[in-house]
Design a protein around this motif. Sequence first.
Motif, PDB file in Angstrom:
ATOM      1  N   PRO A 157     -45.719  66.520 -41.149  1.00  0.00           N
ATOM      2  CA  PRO A 157     -47.075  65.960 -41.101  1.00  0.00           C
ATOM      3  C   PRO A 157     -47.991  66.643 -42.127  1.00  0.00           C
ATOM      4  O   PRO A 157     -47.886  67.849 -42.341  1.00  0.00           O
ATOM      5  N   GLN A 158     -48.853  65.861 -42.752  1.00  0.00           N
ATOM      6  CA  GLN A 158     -49.864  66.403 -43.674  1.00  0.00           C
ATOM      7  C   GLN A 158     -51.111  66.678 -42.841  1.00  0.00           C
ATOM      8  O   GLN A 158     -51.876  65.767 -42.556  1.00  0.00           O
ATOM      9  N   GLU A 216     -53.081  59.726 -40.122  1.00  0.00           N
ATOM     10  CA  GLU A 216     -52.309  58.474 -40.158  1.00  0.00           C
ATOM     11  C   GLU A 216     -51.269  58.445 -39.030  1.00  0.00           C
ATOM     12  O   GLU A 216     -51.111  57.452 -38.334  1.00  0.00           O
ATOM     13  N   LEU A 217     -50.578  59.568 -38.843  1.00  0.00           N
ATOM     14  CA  LEU A 217     -49.553  59.618 -37.796  1.00  0.00           C
ATOM     15  C   LEU A 217     -50.157  59.592 -36.397  1.00  0.00           C
ATOM     16  O   LEU A 217     -49.663  58.894 -35.507  1.00  0.00           O
ATOM     17  N   VAL A 220     -44.327  57.973 -30.272  1.00  0.00           N
ATOM     18  CA  VAL A 220     -45.484  58.792 -29.885  1.00  0.00           C
ATOM     19  C   VAL A 220     -45.036  60.237 -29.646  1.00  0.00           C
ATOM     20  O   VAL A 220     -45.658  61.184 -30.134  1.00  0.00           O
ATOM     21  N   LYS A 221     -43.940  60.406 -28.908  1.00  0.00           N
ATOM     22  CA  LYS A 221     -43.454  61.750 -28.583  1.00  0.00           C
ATOM     23  C   LYS A 221     -43.086  62.529 -29.845  1.00  0.00           C
ATOM     24  O   LYS A 221     -43.455  63.698 -29.994  1.00  0.00           O
ATOM     25  N   LYS A 222     -42.372  61.877 -30.762  1.00  0.00           N
ATOM     26  CA  LYS A 222     -41.984  62.540 -32.022  1.00  0.00           C
ATOM     27  C   LYS A 222     -43.216  63.016 -32.786  1.00  0.00           C
ATOM     28  O   LYS A 222     -43.262  64.137 -33.297  1.00  0.00           O
ATOM     29  N   ILE A 223     -44.216  62.144 -32.893  1.00  0.00           N
ATOM     30  CA  ILE A 223     -45.431  62.467 -33.649  1.00  0.00           C
ATOM     31  C   ILE A 223     -46.178  63.623 -32.986  1.00  0.00           C
ATOM     32  O   ILE A 223     -46.573  64.588 -33.650  1.00  0.00           O
ATOM     33  N   VAL A 224     -46.373  63.534 -31.679  1.00  0.00           N
ATOM     34  CA  VAL A 224     -47.131  64.556 -30.959  1.00  0.00           C
ATOM     35  C   VAL A 224     -46.416  65.912 -31.035  1.00  0.00           C
ATOM     36  O   VAL A 224     -47.041  66.945 -31.290  1.00  0.00           O
ATOM     37  N   GLU A 225     -45.101  65.905 -30.837  1.00  0.00           N
ATOM     38  CA  GLU A 225     -44.362  67.168 -30.878  1.00  0.00           C
ATOM     39  C   GLU A 225     -44.335  67.768 -32.285  1.00  0.00           C
ATOM     40  O   GLU A 225     -44.313  68.984 -32.438  1.00  0.00           O
TER      41      GLU A 225
END
Length: 191
Positions: free
Chosen positions: A38-39, A81-82, A158-163
């Motif tokens: 993530p940026q 964005e994510l 959602v889980k991938k992004i949050v983690e």
Amino acid sequence: SELQMDLVTVIDQQATKLDHLASRILTAARLDGAEFRPQREPVRLSRLVSAAIERLDQETHRARFRVCVPEAEIPIFADGELILTSLVQLVDNAIKYSEPGSPIQITFSINDTTVVLRVRSKGRVIAPSDCERVFERFYRGAEGRHLPAGTGLGLSIVKKIVEAHYGRVWAEGETDYGTSVSISLPLALAS
């Protein structure tokens, strides 16, 4: 003719659904890549929530949301964005799995180092046995055939992004009311 117009509308709707599906599959694949990073920068979660709600097709859907933002909002340190992608999914799920026309609440609570965003909707109550499993890829719940159409990809994304943001996500059922999905993310605190 009217029949041709209806057919064009149906084809257009199906093409849009396929486009969304392809986008979700590509997002899931990208999140699985070893190079996924993530940026991160300070962003206001409330602005991302507003943007997610604005992306809903119908004004009647947008009008259902009740958003309660703390007065002294602290930014999160995230890839906007994510996080927006994950919020769009939560907002979409809340519409899809709730009683038509019922209000959907989005609340924020802040503690020392994190913000918790909770999306609470009236309708289907998630079973305790499904609370963890709904975040698995392609899992649709025990009563899957009675659920609205879906791919089972959304909450896993959602889980991938949050983690990836050092956060966590969880679901809770409320007897005789409905379901809430919460995400917890680190605040962008001055070091």
